[in-house]
Design a protein around this motif. Structure first.
Motif, PDB file in Angstrom:
ATOM      1  N   CYS A 125       0.911  -1.261   0.107  1.00  0.00           N
ATOM      2  CA  CYS A 125       0.060  -0.162   0.006  1.00  0.00           C
ATOM      3  C   CYS A 125       0.889   1.457   0.079  1.00  0.00           C
ATOM      4  N   CYS A 137      -4.517   3.380   7.636  1.00  0.00           N
ATOM      5  CA  CYS A 137      -4.775   4.598   6.729  1.00  0.00           C
ATOM      6  C   CYS A 137      -5.650   5.947   7.561  1.00  0.00           C
ATOM      7  N   ASN A 138      -6.132   5.496   8.595  1.00  0.00           N
ATOM      8  CA  ASN A 138      -7.074   6.687   8.982  1.00  0.00           C
ATOM      9  C   ASN A 138      -6.337   7.261  10.093  1.00  0.00           C
ATOM     10  N   CYS A 180      -4.931   0.875  -0.175  1.00  0.00           N
ATOM     11  CA  CYS A 180      -5.749   0.137   0.519  1.00  0.00           C
ATOM     12  C   CYS A 180      -7.319   1.011   0.516  1.00  0.00           C
ATOM     13  N   THR A 181      -8.317   0.321   0.706  1.00  0.00           N
ATOM     14  CA  THR A 181      -9.713   1.270   0.530  1.00  0.00           C
ATOM     15  C   THR A 181      -9.827   2.048   1.911  1.00  0.00           C
ATOM     16  N   GLU A 182     -10.815   2.618   1.732  1.00  0.00           N
ATOM     17  CA  GLU A 182     -11.263   3.448   3.000  1.00  0.00           C
ATOM     18  C   GLU A 182     -11.412   2.768   4.141  1.00  0.00           C
ATOM     19  N   LEU A 183     -11.569   1.511   4.240  1.00  0.00           N
ATOM     20  CA  LEU A 183     -11.838   0.590   5.300  1.00  0.00           C
ATOM     21  C   LEU A 183     -10.643   0.369   6.146  1.00  0.00           C
ATOM     22  N   CYS A 184      -9.194   0.648   5.514  1.00  0.00           N
ATOM     23  CA  CYS A 184      -8.088   0.190   6.073  1.00  0.00           C
ATOM     24  C   CYS A 184      -7.741   1.077   7.283  1.00  0.00           C
ATOM     25  N   GLN A 185      -7.676   0.420   8.436  1.00  0.00           N
ATOM     26  CA  GLN A 185      -7.365   1.007   9.736  1.00  0.00           C
ATOM     27  C   GLN A 185      -6.004   1.630   9.824  1.00  0.00           C
TER      28      GLN A 185
END
Length: 97
Positions: A44, A96-97, A89-94
């Motif tokens: 990623c 990346c937040n 990663c998608t917006e669900l990646c922990q």
């Protein structure tokens, strides 16, 4: 420091460790366990996550046939191969937040 590099190289030679580079040219060392099968990696570019993935048997077989063809064409002995996939990663990646 040089002793550590010698030990790492010895462990790679006896296939206890695997070493690869990330897209950012960082060296990653992973332990090879008996139950681990041949695998590849997803990288990623946002969070730096490295995910182990296994490809299907049909893909690996096709790749093996292609590797043999390349060996013959170039009179070259290929000892290993890697498939690295790069993305985000998608917006669900922990991570990346």
């Amino acid at each position: 420091k040089s002793t550590l590099y010698r030990v790492l190289n010895d462990l790679k030679k006896i296939q206890i460790l695997n070493e690869f580079s990330t897209p950012d040219n960082l060296t990653v060392v992973e332990l090879i366990l008996e139950e681990d099968s041949h695998h590849h990696h997803l990288f990623c570019s946002d969070c730096g996550e490295i995910i182990d993935i296994e490809m299907g048997d049909e893909f690996e077989e096709t790749l093996s046939v292609e590797i043999k063809r390349i060996e013959k064409s170039f009179n070259f002995s290929i000892e290993d191969h890697r498939l690295e996939l790069f993305g985000k990663c998608t917006e669900l990646c922990q991570n990346c937040n």
